[in-house]
Design a protein around this motif. Structure first.
Motif, short mmCIF file in Angstrom:
data_model
loop_
_atom_site.label_atom_id
_atom_site.label_comp_id
_atom_site.label_asym_id
_atom_site.label_seq_id
_atom_site.Cartn_x
_atom_site.Cartn_y
_atom_site.Cartn_z
N LEU A 158 -33.30 -4.97 2.21
CA LEU A 158 -34.25 -5.84 1.51
C LEU A 158 -33.61 -6.49 0.29
O LEU A 158 -33.02 -5.81 -0.55
CB LEU A 158 -35.49 -5.05 1.09
N SER A 159 -33.76 -7.81 0.18
CA SER A 159 -33.29 -8.53 -1.01
C SER A 159 -34.35 -8.45 -2.10
O SER A 159 -35.48 -8.00 -1.85
CB SER A 159 -33.02 -9.99 -0.66
N ASP A 160 -34.01 -8.91 -3.29
CA ASP A 160 -35.01 -8.93 -4.36
C ASP A 160 -36.20 -9.80 -3.98
O ASP A 160 -37.35 -9.45 -4.25
CB ASP A 160 -34.39 -9.46 -5.66
N ASP A 161 -35.94 -10.93 -3.34
CA ASP A 161 -37.04 -11.81 -2.91
C ASP A 161 -37.93 -11.10 -1.89
O ASP A 161 -39.16 -11.23 -1.92
CB ASP A 161 -36.48 -13.10 -2.33
N ASP A 162 -37.30 -10.36 -0.98
CA ASP A 162 -38.08 -9.61 0.01
C ASP A 162 -38.97 -8.58 -0.67
O ASP A 162 -40.15 -8.41 -0.31
CB ASP A 162 -37.15 -8.89 0.99
N LEU A 163 -38.41 -7.88 -1.64
CA LEU A 163 -39.15 -6.83 -2.33
C LEU A 163 -40.30 -7.41 -3.14
O LEU A 163 -41.40 -6.84 -3.17
CB LEU A 163 -38.20 -6.04 -3.23
N ILE A 208 -40.00 1.73 -7.27
CA ILE A 208 -38.75 1.24 -6.69
C ILE A 208 -37.82 2.43 -6.54
O ILE A 208 -37.63 3.19 -7.49
CB ILE A 208 -38.09 0.18 -7.59
N LYS A 209 -37.23 2.60 -5.36
CA LYS A 209 -36.35 3.74 -5.13
C LYS A 209 -35.04 3.28 -4.49
O LYS A 209 -35.06 2.45 -3.58
CB LYS A 209 -37.03 4.78 -4.22
N PRO A 210 -33.91 3.83 -4.93
CA PRO A 210 -32.64 3.55 -4.25
C PRO A 210 -32.60 4.27 -2.91
O PRO A 210 -33.10 5.38 -2.77
CB PRO A 210 -31.59 4.12 -5.21
N SER A 211 -31.99 3.64 -1.94
CA SER A 211 -31.87 4.28 -0.63
C SER A 211 -30.88 5.43 -0.65
O SER A 211 -31.05 6.40 0.07
CB SER A 211 -31.42 3.24 0.41
N ALA A 236 -33.65 -5.37 -11.16
CA ALA A 236 -32.28 -5.53 -11.66
C ALA A 236 -31.74 -4.21 -12.20
O ALA A 236 -30.59 -3.83 -11.93
CB ALA A 236 -32.24 -6.60 -12.75
N THR A 237 -32.58 -3.49 -12.96
CA THR A 237 -32.15 -2.21 -13.50
C THR A 237 -31.90 -1.20 -12.39
O THR A 237 -30.90 -0.48 -12.39
CB THR A 237 -33.22 -1.66 -14.47
N ALA A 238 -32.82 -1.13 -11.43
CA ALA A 238 -32.68 -0.16 -10.34
C ALA A 238 -31.41 -0.42 -9.53
O ALA A 238 -30.68 0.52 -9.17
CB ALA A 238 -33.90 -0.22 -9.43
N ARG A 239 -31.11 -1.69 -9.26
CA ARG A 239 -29.89 -2.00 -8.49
C ARG A 239 -28.65 -1.62 -9.29
O ARG A 239 -27.68 -1.07 -8.74
CB ARG A 239 -29.85 -3.49 -8.15
N ARG A 240 -28.66 -1.92 -10.57
CA ARG A 240 -27.48 -1.63 -11.39
C ARG A 240 -27.23 -0.12 -11.48
O ARG A 240 -26.10 0.34 -11.31
CB ARG A 240 -27.68 -2.22 -12.79
N VAL A 241 -28.28 0.66 -11.70
CA VAL A 241 -28.12 2.11 -11.80
C VAL A 241 -27.71 2.70 -10.45
O VAL A 241 -26.83 3.57 -10.38
CB VAL A 241 -29.42 2.76 -12.30
N ALA A 242 -28.34 2.22 -9.37
CA ALA A 242 -28.01 2.75 -8.04
C ALA A 242 -26.56 2.45 -7.67
O ALA A 242 -25.84 3.31 -7.13
CB ALA A 242 -28.95 2.15 -7.00
N ALA A 243 -26.10 1.24 -7.98
CA ALA A 243 -24.71 0.89 -7.68
C ALA A 243 -23.74 1.75 -8.47
O ALA A 243 -22.71 2.20 -7.95
CB ALA A 243 -24.48 -0.59 -7.97
N THR A 271 -28.91 -0.56 -2.42
CA THR A 271 -30.03 -0.83 -1.52
C THR A 271 -31.31 -0.18 -2.06
O THR A 271 -31.30 0.99 -2.45
CB THR A 271 -29.74 -0.29 -0.12
N LEU A 272 -32.40 -0.95 -2.07
CA LEU A 272 -33.66 -0.47 -2.64
C LEU A 272 -34.79 -0.57 -1.62
O LEU A 272 -34.72 -1.33 -0.66
CB LEU A 272 -34.05 -1.30 -3.87
N PHE A 273 -35.85 0.20 -1.85
CA PHE A 273 -37.08 0.05 -1.09
C PHE A 273 -38.26 0.37 -2.00
O PHE A 273 -38.08 0.82 -3.14
CB PHE A 273 -37.08 0.94 0.17
N LEU A 274 -39.48 0.12 -1.52
CA LEU A 274 -40.69 0.29 -2.31
C LEU A 274 -41.59 1.36 -1.70
O LEU A 274 -41.66 1.51 -0.49
CB LEU A 274 -41.49 -1.03 -2.38
N GLU A 275 -42.28 2.07 -2.60
CA GLU A 275 -43.30 3.03 -2.17
C GLU A 275 -44.52 2.91 -3.05
O GLU A 275 -44.40 2.62 -4.24
CB GLU A 275 -42.78 4.48 -2.26
N ARG A 276 -45.70 3.15 -2.47
CA ARG A 276 -46.92 3.21 -3.24
C ARG A 276 -46.86 4.41 -4.19
O ARG A 276 -46.36 5.48 -3.83
CB ARG A 276 -48.12 3.39 -2.29
#
Length: 686
Positions: free
Chosen positions: A141-146, A159-162, A184-191, A198-203
């Motif tokens: 998923l891209s940022d636009d997708d999310l 937001i959770k890293p895969s 942006a923060t989640a991607r930077r920390v995960a990388a 890679t990120l995904f979303l949860e309720r």
């Protein structure tokens, strides 16, 4: 014959020490690995032998697969235990071990690949019939997708890293406006933490409780669970206190959630010790949702060991050697209650920022029902390169109330000087009514933090510190009537004065007037008390007042004193007379001078981003520099509006209190225009 003749432990700190302890009981030669930062660490001295694997940065040492494999070959290791974190869930590392002919003490590559990817694992488990949390876990998923899917997932969301775990890279988002920055923060920390952004979303589940099930599985198809652990007390998605069993679940739910965990493990042919994590709503405790599977030993595994009597590390080693499980599901019983507190190198008073230093003095509790898993020793260096967890204190009791009381007492008896810790905060947390009653959820700490009243050094601790310094200086000057510090002079005796810096500009003054073995002590000009100081051992001193007797801990430093009591500790810096005089003279010389506000690093670390341009005008609260320390990002913000001058760049290493930016406050219109009308002030010249 031993299961293996030698095992390399590819980790550091308390988990390496804990694995080495079991290897010793099994008669297996232990091999430690270490970076340059850990050359004198406890896990190195605990092991039978040790091998250097690189410089301090984890990517060049503990995360370097070639370096670890080379160390195993060089030392003759037959197997590698990865501990947790670092390479413990790395499928490439497991493959490299197999290629080198070394046994990886963990699951197979397929299980690591499926469960190591949280998006893949969630979809896999859903297909197996285990309920999962609503969200969007499509791969790639891209940022636009999310952003597009966030509305259908619903706010608040997570937001959770895969890849990875430990709460790193997880961001809670309450509104659509917060989402872009959080992504942006989640991607930077995960990388940075996992090499995968890679990120995904949860309720976000209401009243969530974090329940996890411990599994063990052998290579012969047997899979059993060892009950559950409650891990709901978390801060920044990082577990702080864990216990077994959960006070929430009844026997029926315990059996169902345990079977669901075993179903997850069987679906990937799991082997070894592992944990399946579920989210349960406190308002609907009979329902549970799969979150993730940790394909390794967990930090909190000791509480399961304490209530089951099973050494999980020993089971891992036996399984890796091809042995069958020595027990079946019906043989597992949970006896009593166990609870664990994680001791971190962090300063609660400064927003839990990581702290660093050298361990100057150490006391860890030794009593019935208490276990301490620790990587500390006097002289241990606590730096900014690794996770800030130092130790775990585990208490066992016949029931939950007894376990809680024992843990609180054990924490009160724990003293670590040289680096600030969260021990005081842990005790405050254990005293909260919701914690005592078991009414937990993952947001409880965030709710309680604003009301927690952190201590500061009181008169008793300040007096003890001053008396210790006074006694030391008196001993150094002994032998001459002219060099003693008893305050004697012609006429009335004059007290000795000691001024301590308490932080953030605050000071405390202690005056001491010695009279033989006793002393009259005043703190900040308050009431005088008669006190004596008697040394008990190398760490502790007893300060006896005329109105009470309590055990205090003291440790001298070159610039002052560490003081502690009941789990609370503090560093007091003694302000030299010359420094006090210089400060007073400077104030007299420049009474109206205004200095430019400075942004300082609150901890040692690495600059990873500078989001503003040099010379830009920023508002108070804007982020000007982002520093990474102990695997966490810390945003350093402007304290006032003004023009910013940046003095660091991405990649720079910064020290504690180093100036990273300077702000020139924005002038008012009157200040900017010398001809502007200003109000008349009484006393102005006509």
């Amino acid at each position: 014959m031993p299961l293996f003749s030698s095992v390399l432990v590819a980790n550091r700190g308390e988990i390496a020490c804990r694995v080495i302890r079991t290897l010793r009981t099994l008669g297996i030669r232990s091999i430690a690995v270490y970076s340059d930062a850990d050359s004198h660490a406890k896990h190195v001295t605990d092991a039978d032998t040790a091998v250097r694997i690189g410089p301090a940065p984890a990517r060049e040492s503990y995360l370097s697969i070639p370096a670890v494999i080379a160390a195993a070959k060089h030392s003759g290791a037959e197997a590698i235990h990865p501990g947790y974190g670092f390479l413990s869930e790395n499928a490439d590392f497991a493959s490299a071990c197999a290629e080198a002919g070394i046994v990886f003490i963990g699951p197979g590559v397929d299980a690591l690949e499926v469960m190591g990817d949280k998006i893949r694992s969630k979809n896999h488990v859903a297909a197996s019939g285990v309920p999962v949390i609503p969200g969007d876990s499509r791969p790639g998923l891209s940022d636009d997708d999310l952003v597009a899917s966030a509305e259908s997932v619903g706010y608040p969301l997570l937001i959770k890293p895969s890849a990875g775990g430990g709460g790193k890279g997880m961001e809670t988002v309450h509104t659509a406006a917060e989402l872009p920055d959080a992504l942006a923060t989640a991607r930077r920390v995960a990388a940075s933490a996992f090499g995968d952004d890679t990120l995904f979303l949860e309720r976000l589940i209401n009243e969530p409780r974090h329940i996890e099930v411990q599994l063990i599985a052998d290579t012969h198809g047997s899979v059993i669970h060892l009950g559950e652990r409650e891990c709901s007390l978390q801060r920044r998605h990082q577990k702080v206190i864990e216990e077994a069993p959960s006070p929430l679940l009844d026997a029926d739910t315990r059996a169902r959630i345990g079977e669901a965990a075993c179903r997850v493990a069987r679906s990937v042919g799991y082997v070894g010790a592992g944990t399946v994590e579920f989210l349960v709503s406190a308002s609907a405790p009979g329902e549970f949702f799969f979150m993730e599977m940790n394909t390794r030993l967990q930090v909190e595994h000791p509480v399961t060991e304490e209530v089951t009597g099973i050494d999980l590390v020993a089971e891992q080693v036996r399984i890796a050697a091809g042995e069958r499980l020595s027990l079946g599901q019906d043989d597992v019983s949970l006896v009593g209650h166990a609870i664990e507190a994680r001791v971190y190198a962090e300063n609660p008073e400064r927003g839990f920022l990581p702290s660093t230093g050298t361990v100057l003095a150490l006391r860890e509790p030794v009593r019935d029902g208490i276990r301490v898993d620790s990587g500390l020793a006097v002289g241990s260096e606590v730096g900014a390169s690794y996770d800030p967890m130092l130790a775990k204190v585990i208490a066992r009791g016949a029931d939950r109330a007894e376990a809680l009381s024992r843990l609180d007492r054990a924490l009160a008896e724990t003293t670590i000087f040289g680096v600030r810790t969260n021990i005081e905060y842990l005790r405050l947390l254990l005293a909260e009514p919701e914690v005592r009653s078991g009414a937990l959820d993952t947001s409880l700490i965030d709710q309680k933090l604003p009301s927690l009243d952190f201590a500061r050094p009181d008169a008793q601790l300040l007096a003890a510190a001053a008396l210790a310094v006074h006694a030391e200086r008196s001993a150094l000057r002994a032998g001459s009537a002219w060099s003693t510090l008893d305050g004697w002079r012609l006429g009335q005796s004059r007290p000795s004065e000691y001024i301590f810096a308490l932080g953030e500009g605050a000071t405390a003054t202690v005056s001491i007037l010695a009279a033989g073995t006793a002393a009259s002590v005043r703190v900040n000009g308050g009431e005088a008390h008669t006190a004596t100081l008697r040394q008990v051992d190398e760490l502790s001193s007893i300060l006896t007042w005329d109105f009470e007797t309590r055990m205090l801990s003291l440790a001298r430093t070159p610039t002052g004193m560490w003081v502690g009591r009941d789990g609370f500790s503090w560093e007091l810096s003694l302000i030299p007379r010359a420094e006090r005089l210089a400060s007073r003279l400077a104030a007299i010389a420049r009474p109206d001078a205004a200095s430019s506000p400075e942004v300082r690093a609150p901890m040692p670390g690495t600059v990873i981003r500078v989001p503003v341009d040099n010379g830009a005008v920023v508002a108070a609260g804007d982020t000007v520099v982002i520093v990474e320390a102990m695997k966490m990002e810390h945003r350093l913000t402007a304290t006032v509006a003004g023009t910013v001058s940046i003095s660091v760049a991405p990649g720079d290493l910064v020290k504690l209190d180093q100036v990273v930016a300077t702000l020139t406050p924005v002038m008012s219109a009157a200040d900017a225009d010398p001809h502007a009308t200003r109000p008349t002030v009484e006393g102005d010249a006509a």
